[in-house]
Design a protein around this motif. Structure first.
Motif, PDB file in Angstrom:
ATOM      1  N   VAL A 161      35.770  58.196  37.846  1.00 37.19           N
ATOM      2  CA  VAL A 161      35.771  59.002  36.620  1.00 37.19           C
ATOM      3  C   VAL A 161      37.198  59.190  36.108  1.00 37.19           C
ATOM      4  O   VAL A 161      37.479  59.034  34.903  1.00 37.19           O
ATOM      5  CB  VAL A 161      35.093  60.366  36.873  1.00 37.19           C
ATOM      6  CG1 VAL A 161      35.282  61.290  35.676  1.00 37.19           C
ATOM      7  CG2 VAL A 161      33.609  60.178  37.166  1.00 37.19           C
ATOM      8  N   LEU A 162      38.121  59.514  37.010  1.00 33.86           N
ATOM      9  CA  LEU A 162      39.513  59.668  36.604  1.00 33.86           C
ATOM     10  C   LEU A 162      40.086  58.350  36.094  1.00 33.86           C
ATOM     11  O   LEU A 162      40.888  58.332  35.149  1.00 33.86           O
ATOM     12  CB  LEU A 162      40.342  60.183  37.782  1.00 33.86           C
ATOM     13  CG  LEU A 162      40.080  61.630  38.205  1.00 33.86           C
ATOM     14  CD1 LEU A 162      40.821  61.950  39.504  1.00 33.86           C
ATOM     15  CD2 LEU A 162      40.501  62.589  37.107  1.00 33.86           C
ATOM     16  N   LEU A 214      38.933  57.939  32.544  1.00 30.49           N
ATOM     17  CA  LEU A 214      39.597  58.883  31.641  1.00 30.49           C
ATOM     18  C   LEU A 214      41.050  58.512  31.374  1.00 30.49           C
ATOM     19  O   LEU A 214      41.588  58.802  30.301  1.00 30.49           O
ATOM     20  CB  LEU A 214      39.525  60.302  32.213  1.00 30.49           C
ATOM     21  CG  LEU A 214      38.127  60.929  32.292  1.00 30.49           C
ATOM     22  CD1 LEU A 214      38.191  62.285  32.978  1.00 30.49           C
ATOM     23  CD2 LEU A 214      37.516  61.067  30.903  1.00 30.49           C
ATOM     24  N   THR A 215      41.710  57.891  32.350  1.00 31.59           N
ATOM     25  CA  THR A 215      43.130  57.567  32.209  1.00 31.59           C
ATOM     26  C   THR A 215      43.371  56.118  31.829  1.00 31.59           C
ATOM     27  O   THR A 215      44.528  55.697  31.732  1.00 31.59           O
ATOM     28  CB  THR A 215      43.876  57.855  33.530  1.00 31.59           C
ATOM     29  OG1 THR A 215      43.263  57.114  34.601  1.00 31.59           O
ATOM     30  CG2 THR A 215      43.841  59.332  33.864  1.00 31.59           C
ATOM     31  N   ARG A 242      35.170  52.335  27.690  1.00 33.58           N
ATOM     32  CA  ARG A 242      35.976  52.506  28.899  1.00 33.58           C
ATOM     33  C   ARG A 242      35.112  52.592  30.144  1.00 33.58           C
ATOM     34  O   ARG A 242      35.440  52.044  31.192  1.00 33.58           O
ATOM     35  CB  ARG A 242      36.838  53.765  28.769  1.00 33.58           C
ATOM     36  CG  ARG A 242      37.875  53.692  27.674  1.00 33.58           C
ATOM     37  CD  ARG A 242      38.643  54.995  27.555  1.00 33.58           C
ATOM     38  NE  ARG A 242      39.582  54.928  26.442  1.00 33.58           N
ATOM     39  CZ  ARG A 242      40.873  55.222  26.514  1.00 33.58           C
ATOM     40  NH1 ARG A 242      41.377  55.589  27.673  1.00 33.58           N
ATOM     41  NH2 ARG A 242      41.654  55.149  25.463  1.00 33.58           N
ATOM     42  N   GLY A 243      34.009  53.317  30.027  1.00 33.28           N
ATOM     43  CA  GLY A 243      33.115  53.432  31.171  1.00 33.28           C
ATOM     44  C   GLY A 243      32.543  52.092  31.585  1.00 33.28           C
ATOM     45  O   GLY A 243      32.425  51.791  32.776  1.00 33.28           O
TER      46      GLY A 243
END
Length: 248
Positions: free
Chosen positions: A237-238, A241-242, A97-98
């Motif tokens: 970052v959010l 995470l989402t 994801r990152g």
């Protein structure tokens, strides 16, 4: 996360953008056209305290339009990739994801830089915006502002299920900032509650940074730049995470 995967993702997104000629034209031309409309609107409006009206609102509109455009393009493009299953296929590979979020952010950041630089050149060279500070620094703040729009768009795309819903997020995430950044009324002249709210909005700091460079008040530039960087990192970052594989 691996740099090679991030760069591969960014290269793929840039190839897709380069093939979408209408979006690229809108990306590069729309902010300048809107800034030009403001300059034309206030042309001949005289001066307030020796300052042209456009020289006062120019930094504001220069912060607003690249931010809005990058928010829209980023959120809609990311959502479309999720709806078509592209993200789902990518997330079955070793790409994390990152890697995806940073890759998208890097690609759109390059596009944002191009849009911001064109907008600054048009505002200064064509519309005659008076800039007392270094012109390159104004461009740098404009790029950072547009990248903020990218980061917010990536974060917002997680909460929409259609492209239309992505546009509908603007009244929640963007319009309050437009109203409270000072284009309609100076922030220090607003009611205390609204002025306090504006101090917590990231676009307000983009305007503060633009204004600081235009007035050559570089001592006042540090705080806006740090706040913009903080908001950008937080939204990225959010967004990671989402990030969902697929829209239900």
């Amino acid at each position: 996360m691996r740099p090679s995967r991030t760069l591969a993702t960014a290269a793929r997104v840039l190839r897709q953008l380069s093939h979408d000629h209408r979006s690229m034209a809108m990306l590069l031309l729309a902010p300048s056209l809107l800034i030009g409309l403001f300059a034309w609107l206030f042309d001949g409006a005289g001066a307030v305290d020796g300052t042209r009206v456009f020289d006062r609102i120019g930094p504001i509109v220069l912060a607003i339009f690249p931010f809005i455009l990058m928010f829209l393009i980023t959120s809609i493009t990311t959502l479309r990739e999720r709806r078509t299953g592209t993200l789902e296929r990518l997330l079955t590979t070793p790409i994390g994801r990152g890697d995806l979020v940073l890759g998208y952010a890097l690609a759109f950041a390059l596009a944002a830089a191009a849009a911001a630089i064109v907008a600054v050149a048009f505002a200064v060279g064509v519309c005659g915006l008076a800039v007392d500070g270094p012109l390159w620094l104004l461009g740098a703040v404009a790029v950072l502002d547009a990248v903020l729009g990218v980061a917010l768009g990536l974060f917002a795309s997680a909460f929409a299920t259609t492209e239309f819903q992505a546009v509908q997020l603007m009244p929640v995430l963007v319009f309050p900032q437009l109203i409270l950044v000072g284009v309609f009324m100076p922030r220090d002249a607003m009611p205390d509650a609204l002025s306090a709210i504006s101090d917590w909005l990231p676009l307000s700091y983009a305007v503060d940074g633009m204004t600081a460079v235009v007035r050559d008040d570089l001592d006042a530039l540090t705080t806006p730049v740090l706040v913009l960087l903080g908001f950008t990192v937080a939204f990225l970052v959010l967004g990671a995470l989402t990030l969902r594989r697929r829209t239900p």
